[in-house]
Design an enzyme around this catalytic site. Structure first.
Site, short mmCIF file in Angstrom:
data_model
loop_
_atom_site.label_atom_id
_atom_site.label_comp_id
_atom_site.label_asym_id
_atom_site.label_seq_id
_atom_site.Cartn_x
_atom_site.Cartn_y
_atom_site.Cartn_z
CG HIS A 174 -7.41 2.51 1.07
ND1 HIS A 174 -6.67 2.77 2.20
CD2 HIS A 174 -6.52 2.05 0.15
CE1 HIS A 174 -5.40 2.47 1.99
NE2 HIS A 174 -5.28 2.02 0.75
CB CYS A 224 -0.90 -0.02 1.24
SG CYS A 224 -2.00 1.40 1.37
CG HIS A 265 -5.66 -2.35 -1.65
ND1 HIS A 265 -4.60 -3.01 -1.07
CD2 HIS A 265 -5.42 -1.04 -1.46
CE1 HIS A 265 -3.78 -2.12 -0.52
NE2 HIS A 265 -4.25 -0.93 -0.77
CD GLU A 266 -7.07 1.47 -4.25
OE1 GLU A 266 -7.26 2.46 -3.51
OE2 GLU A 266 -5.96 0.96 -4.41
#
Length: 226
Positions: free
Chosen positions: A177, A131, A173-174
């Site tokens: 976030h 990241c 993953h995004e």
């Protein structure tokens, strides 16, 4: 995301002012690092807080920051902006062996608002992931191989789209976030490594150098999922 994940305390006006400050700075903003509050809060759902031109400028700025990093995704909280916006793009040349191992194919540029994903099937895949907000580190993360992503486009269209392989990893993953989740929350922590130690001790023969967040291929170190 867990029920205890706090939502942002910023008002719509404060978010809009913050975005304008970043856009008016005349330089690419830094990517905030672990410890910044925006990375551990649930970002505000996008409800038109930004005028259309300001939203377009923010998306273009996020794309530039992502490319400069370089990475294949970036979420607004990584710029300290608590809004449910992320950009994704994977057009890098990749060693064919590495691409086949990870089921990685190019991903055209996407800007996604208010995304949420649902695993499709029971298959999972475990690979090293990194990241841009945890510079220099990576760890093994097992994620669903196939997901359905629901999101809105910048012009307000609702979209449902299936993703698989490495593309599915990027969108998970995004989206994480935007809900205050970092990859280390899902990682096998015994695998946590610095980029240099990963390259020295865990490199698969013939696949090449480590890329932060993307495993091994023939590109320079430093590419990250986000």
């Amino acid at each position: 995301m867990t029920p205890s994940t706090p939502g942002t305390a910023m008002t719509d006006d404060q978010i809009r002012e913050l975005v304008e400050q970043i856009l008016s700075a005349g330089m690419l903003p830094p990517i905030v690092q672990a410890g910044h509050p925006a990375l551990r809060q649930r970002a505000a759902a996008y409800n038109g807080q930004l005028p259309a031109d300001q939203l377009a400028r923010l998306i273009e700025l996020m794309r530039q920051v992502m490319h400069e990093a370089p990475g294949v995704g970036l979420a607004a909280p990584q710029l300290g902006i608590p809004l449910q916006i992320a950009v994704l793009e994977d057009q890098y040349d990749v060693d064919p062996e590495a691409a086949a191992l990870r089921n990685r194919i190019p991903l055209e540029f996407l800007a996604i608002l208010d995304p949420r994903y649902t695993p499709q099937g029971s298959g999972t895949a475990a690979f090293y992931e990194g990241c841009l907000s945890l510079n220099g580190l990576q760890a093994v993360v097992a994620r669903p191989e196939n997901v359905l992503l629901e999101y809105e486009t910048p012009d307000g269209a609702a979209v449902q789209r299936q993703f698989s392989g490495w593309q599915a990893r990027i969108v998970q993953h995004e989206t994480d976030h935007l809900n205050g989740i970092l990859y280390i929350d899902r990682a096998q922590l015994r695998s946590l490594s610095s980029n240099s130690e990963y390259a020295a001790h865990w490199a698969a023969p013939g696949i090449g150098r480590a890329r932060e967040g993307l495993g091994f291929d023939d590109q320079p170190a430093g590419i990250s999922v986000s």
